[in-house]
Design a protein around this motif. Structure first.
Motif, short mmCIF file in Angstrom:
data_model
loop_
_atom_site.label_atom_id
_atom_site.label_comp_id
_atom_site.label_asym_id
_atom_site.label_seq_id
_atom_site.Cartn_x
_atom_site.Cartn_y
_atom_site.Cartn_z
N UNK A 56 0.83 -1.20 0.00
CA UNK A 56 0.00 0.00 0.00
C UNK A 56 0.86 1.26 0.00
N UNK A 57 1.86 1.30 0.84
CA UNK A 57 2.75 2.48 0.91
C UNK A 57 3.42 2.72 -0.43
N UNK A 58 3.86 1.65 -1.08
CA UNK A 58 4.50 1.76 -2.40
C UNK A 58 3.52 2.32 -3.43
N UNK A 59 2.29 1.81 -3.43
CA UNK A 59 1.27 2.29 -4.37
C UNK A 59 0.96 3.76 -4.14
N UNK A 60 0.84 4.16 -2.88
CA UNK A 60 0.54 5.55 -2.56
C UNK A 60 1.71 6.47 -2.92
N UNK A 61 2.92 6.00 -2.67
CA UNK A 61 4.11 6.79 -3.00
C UNK A 61 4.21 7.01 -4.51
N UNK A 62 3.80 6.00 -5.28
CA UNK A 62 3.82 6.11 -6.75
C UNK A 62 2.60 6.83 -7.29
N UNK A 63 1.74 7.32 -6.39
CA UNK A 63 0.55 8.12 -6.72
C UNK A 63 -0.50 7.35 -7.52
N UNK A 64 -0.57 6.03 -7.32
CA UNK A 64 -1.64 5.25 -7.96
C UNK A 64 -2.97 5.64 -7.34
N UNK A 65 -3.99 5.78 -8.17
CA UNK A 65 -5.32 5.97 -7.66
C UNK A 65 -5.81 4.63 -7.12
N UNK A 66 -6.47 4.69 -5.95
CA UNK A 66 -6.91 3.46 -5.29
C UNK A 66 -8.34 3.63 -4.78
N UNK A 67 -9.15 2.60 -5.00
CA UNK A 67 -10.49 2.53 -4.42
C UNK A 67 -10.53 1.33 -3.47
N UNK A 68 -11.06 1.53 -2.28
CA UNK A 68 -11.16 0.49 -1.27
C UNK A 68 -12.64 0.25 -0.96
N UNK A 69 -13.13 -0.93 -1.27
CA UNK A 69 -14.51 -1.31 -0.97
C UNK A 69 -14.48 -2.17 0.28
N UNK A 70 -14.95 -1.61 1.40
CA UNK A 70 -14.98 -2.39 2.64
C UNK A 70 -16.06 -3.46 2.51
N UNK A 71 -15.68 -4.67 2.87
CA UNK A 71 -16.54 -5.83 2.61
C UNK A 71 -17.22 -6.39 3.86
N UNK A 72 -18.40 -6.87 3.65
CA UNK A 72 -19.13 -7.67 4.60
C UNK A 72 -19.28 -9.02 3.90
N UNK A 73 -18.24 -9.84 3.98
CA UNK A 73 -18.21 -11.09 3.22
C UNK A 73 -17.41 -12.14 3.97
N UNK A 74 -17.69 -13.38 3.65
CA UNK A 74 -16.97 -14.51 4.25
C UNK A 74 -15.74 -14.80 3.39
N UNK A 75 -14.56 -14.56 3.97
CA UNK A 75 -13.32 -14.78 3.22
C UNK A 75 -12.56 -16.01 3.72
N UNK A 76 -13.25 -16.93 4.39
CA UNK A 76 -12.56 -18.09 4.97
C UNK A 76 -11.96 -19.02 3.91
N UNK A 77 -12.50 -19.02 2.71
CA UNK A 77 -12.00 -19.91 1.65
C UNK A 77 -10.97 -19.23 0.74
N UNK A 78 -10.54 -18.04 1.09
CA UNK A 78 -9.70 -17.24 0.20
C UNK A 78 -8.41 -17.97 -0.20
N UNK A 79 -7.72 -18.59 0.78
CA UNK A 79 -6.47 -19.30 0.46
C UNK A 79 -6.72 -20.43 -0.54
N UNK A 80 -7.72 -21.24 -0.27
CA UNK A 80 -8.03 -22.37 -1.14
C UNK A 80 -8.36 -21.93 -2.56
N UNK A 81 -9.13 -20.86 -2.67
CA UNK A 81 -9.53 -20.38 -3.99
C UNK A 81 -8.35 -19.82 -4.76
N UNK A 82 -7.54 -18.98 -4.13
CA UNK A 82 -6.40 -18.40 -4.84
C UNK A 82 -5.35 -19.45 -5.20
N UNK A 83 -5.25 -20.53 -4.43
CA UNK A 83 -4.30 -21.60 -4.74
C UNK A 83 -4.67 -22.35 -6.01
N UNK A 84 -5.92 -22.23 -6.45
CA UNK A 84 -6.36 -22.90 -7.69
C UNK A 84 -5.83 -22.19 -8.94
#
Length: 167
Positions: A56-84
């Protein structure tokens, strides 16, 4: 066109889970953030549990525009899904694929500008923040998400692969 209204400046510390759009003014790169780690599918690899604050600090230092959508979601399977996934390609897999699978598996969205309205409708987005998108850091802004084609995404992935082929 998907217009996001009342986007507030990002707070000093992020708590919670976020969908982050890097460079939303064009074809954005997407990542998920949970417990101060991030998950992303790039043209090189699948990032699983990378340290978010230095990134994040690197992106901000490079002046990238960033949008952050705060989530109300179940991320318990995130590791398994990204490993696919190994990495994006220029025919069928984009950085949206694992994110859609984590956040809204039944979605038929092909683009983030289609998925975000679905997430809002399902009350999966609780707040939206920005960084480097306004000269007035005190006031909320409105932003219209870019619209693009699959071919534009795949051409962009090809250009990244060519650019970094010899590095």
């Amino acid at each position: 066109m998907t217009k996001i209204k009342g986007i507030r400046p990002i707070q000093d510390s992020l708590t919670g889970d976020y969908l982050v759009l890097i460079s939303p003014e064009s074809i954005p790169h997407l990542l998920l953030v949970t417990k101060d780690t991030y998950y992303s599918l790039t043209h090189k690899k699948s990032v699983i549990g990378g340290a978010f604050q230095p990134y994040l600090k690197s992106l901000q230092r490079k002046k990238h525009q960033l949008l952050f959508f705060q989530l109300n979601a179940d991320l318990t399977e995130i590791d398994l899904i990204f490993k696919k996934y190994q990495k994006v390609d220029s025919t069928s897999i984009t950085c949206l694929n694992p994110i859609k699978e984590v956040l809204l598996p039944a979605s038929q969205a092909n683009f983030i500008f289609e998925l975000i309205p679905e997430l809002m409708q399902q009350n999966r987005i609780t707040a939206v923040y920005q960084s480097n998108m306004s000269d007035d850091p005190e006031n909320p802004i409105d932003f219209e998400l870019s619209v693009y084609t699959k071919q534009e995404i795949y051409s962009y992935i090809d250009s990244l692969n060519k650019k970094y082929a010899h590095k």
